[in-house]
Enzyme design. Structure first.
Site, short mmCIF file in Angstrom:
data_model
loop_
_atom_site.label_atom_id
_atom_site.label_comp_id
_atom_site.label_asym_id
_atom_site.label_seq_id
_atom_site.Cartn_x
_atom_site.Cartn_y
_atom_site.Cartn_z
N SER A 50 0.93 -1.31 0.01
CA SER A 50 -0.10 -0.08 -0.03
C SER A 50 0.83 1.32 0.06
CB SER A 50 -0.85 -0.11 1.20
OG SER A 50 0.00 0.27 2.31
N ASP A 83 -1.14 -1.81 -3.87
CA ASP A 83 -2.68 -1.87 -3.43
C ASP A 83 -3.29 -0.45 -3.16
OD1 ASP A 83 -4.97 -2.91 -2.02
OD2 ASP A 83 -4.07 -2.97 -0.23
N HIS A 181 -12.82 -2.57 5.26
CA HIS A 181 -11.53 -2.72 5.71
C HIS A 181 -11.44 -2.77 7.14
CE1 HIS A 181 -10.61 -1.17 1.46
NE2 HIS A 181 -9.66 -2.09 1.69
N ASN A 267 -8.32 -10.00 -1.02
CA ASN A 267 -7.39 -9.36 -0.14
C ASN A 267 -7.47 -9.64 1.29
OD1 ASN A 267 -6.93 -7.92 -2.56
ND2 ASN A 267 -7.03 -6.12 -2.03
#
Ligand code: G3H
Ligand code: 13P
Ligand code: ZN
Length: 326
Positions: A50, A83, A181, A267
């Site tokens: 990320s 990501d 998330h 993910n």
């Protein structure tokens, strides 16, 4: 083998009803835990980085760690993926800097702006042999600096997907069907209690997934926010000085079902964080005199490896699929 892009993996995952695990990496122990598990059960894998990971560990260190994994795990194909790429410049830096796949996350933008940004990234990426993931719909939770409050998320609109995929040329599409998330995906109020007294979260919107897949036959779909938040690790955290009340994830049976359908990439990040943090908390609680990082990182890495193995074999269905994806 050298790093690969995601094209062949997704074609085979779609055709044969499994999903590739996309695990977030931030340091050496996480890279090792994941890739040792994949090498052992012969699973293809996506290692994703990320914006926050690049800020924490530095682009070069992460690329070199992943290159080391490629060398140490010769029997599995590995994708190095950005990501939640926030802008064209970050995607370009990753493409120029050795990544084989990028996500451009324009999901917070108006439709036309999302298309324009995604297409710009696709044009550059494809000219360099790099695959691209786009996103339609927004998940609740925190990704880097973007925080979407629960209640402000929006499901993907199936009527938009054909136009988005055709006009951008993306290789895969992340959709929002009720995942989010982080470690707090559902409140206890959203859950029902089963006969064993266990909280059962509401089902994902498989109707949306099915509608999307009907419109895009053969096209790889991606699920973000797919940690299951294993209660054994939540307990380990809470019994060793942590405070994570009501941490609830996506039931693994639902991910298994998604993997058998059109979802080709799942993910997982929060589960790895929980395994690492729970293990380290327990270690210090039991051995408060210890101070050598190798002593507490070793069991943390081992537990990440076990957790990833479990996901590959029992949830994603990609164990044993490395060879066909090479
Ligand atoms: O979707 C977000 C991933 O879990 C990465 O998290 O932005 O804290 O590195 P991060
Ligand atoms: P989790 O927070 O559920 O692990 O999701 C990770 C993710 O989607 C990374 O992009
Ligand atoms: Zn995500």
């Amino acid at each position: 083998m050298a790093l690969v892009n995601s094209k062949k993996m997704f074609e085979l995952a779609y055709k044969n009803g499994y999903a590739i695990g996309a695990f977030n990496v931030n340091n050496m122990e996480i890279v090792q835990g994941i890739t040792e598990a994949c090498q052992e059960v012969k699973a293809p894998v996506i290692l994703q980085v990320s914006k926050g990971a690049r800020a924490y560990a530095n682009h070069t260190y992460l690329v070199k760690l992943v290159e080391a994994a490629v060398k140490e795990c010769p029997d599995i194909p590995i994708v190095l993926h950005l990501d939640h790429g926030p802008d064209f410049e970050t995607c370009k830096a990753c493409i120029d800097g050795g990544f084989t796949s990028v996500m451009i996350d324009g999901s917070h933008l108006p439709f036309e702006e999302n298309i324009a940004l995604t297409k710009k990234v696709v044009d550059y990426a494809h000219a360099h042999g790099v695959t691209v993931e786009g996103e339609l719909g927004t998940l609740a939770g925190i990704e880097d600096d973007v925080k979407v409050e629960a209640g402000h998320e929006s499901y993907t609109k199936p009527e938009e997907v054909i136009e988005f995929v055709t006009r951008t040329g993306v290789d895969s599409l992340a959709i929002a069907i009720g995942t989010s998330h982080g470690a707090y995906k559902f409140t206890p109020e959203q859950c029902t209690v089963n006969e064993d007294g266990i909280l059962v979260p509401p089902a994902l919107r498989f109707d949306i997934l099915e509608e999307v897949s009907k419109k895009l036959p053969g096209f790889p779909i991606v699920l973000h926010g797919s940690s299951s938040v294993p209660q054994e690790y939540v307990k380990m955290v809470n019994e060793n000085g942590g405070k994570m009340p009501n941490a609830i994830g996506v039931p693994e049976e639902q991910l298994r079902k998604a993997a058998e359908l059109s979802v080709c990439k799942i993910n997982i990040d929060s589960d790895l964080r929980l395994a690492m943090t729970g293990t380290i908390r327990k270690f210090f609680n039991e051995k408060p005199d210890k101070f050598d990082p190798r002593e507490y990182l070793k069991p943390a890495r081992a537990n990440i490896k076990e957790l990833v193995k479990h996901k590959l074999v029992n949830v994603l269905g990609c164990a044993g699929k490395a060879e066909e994806c090479m």
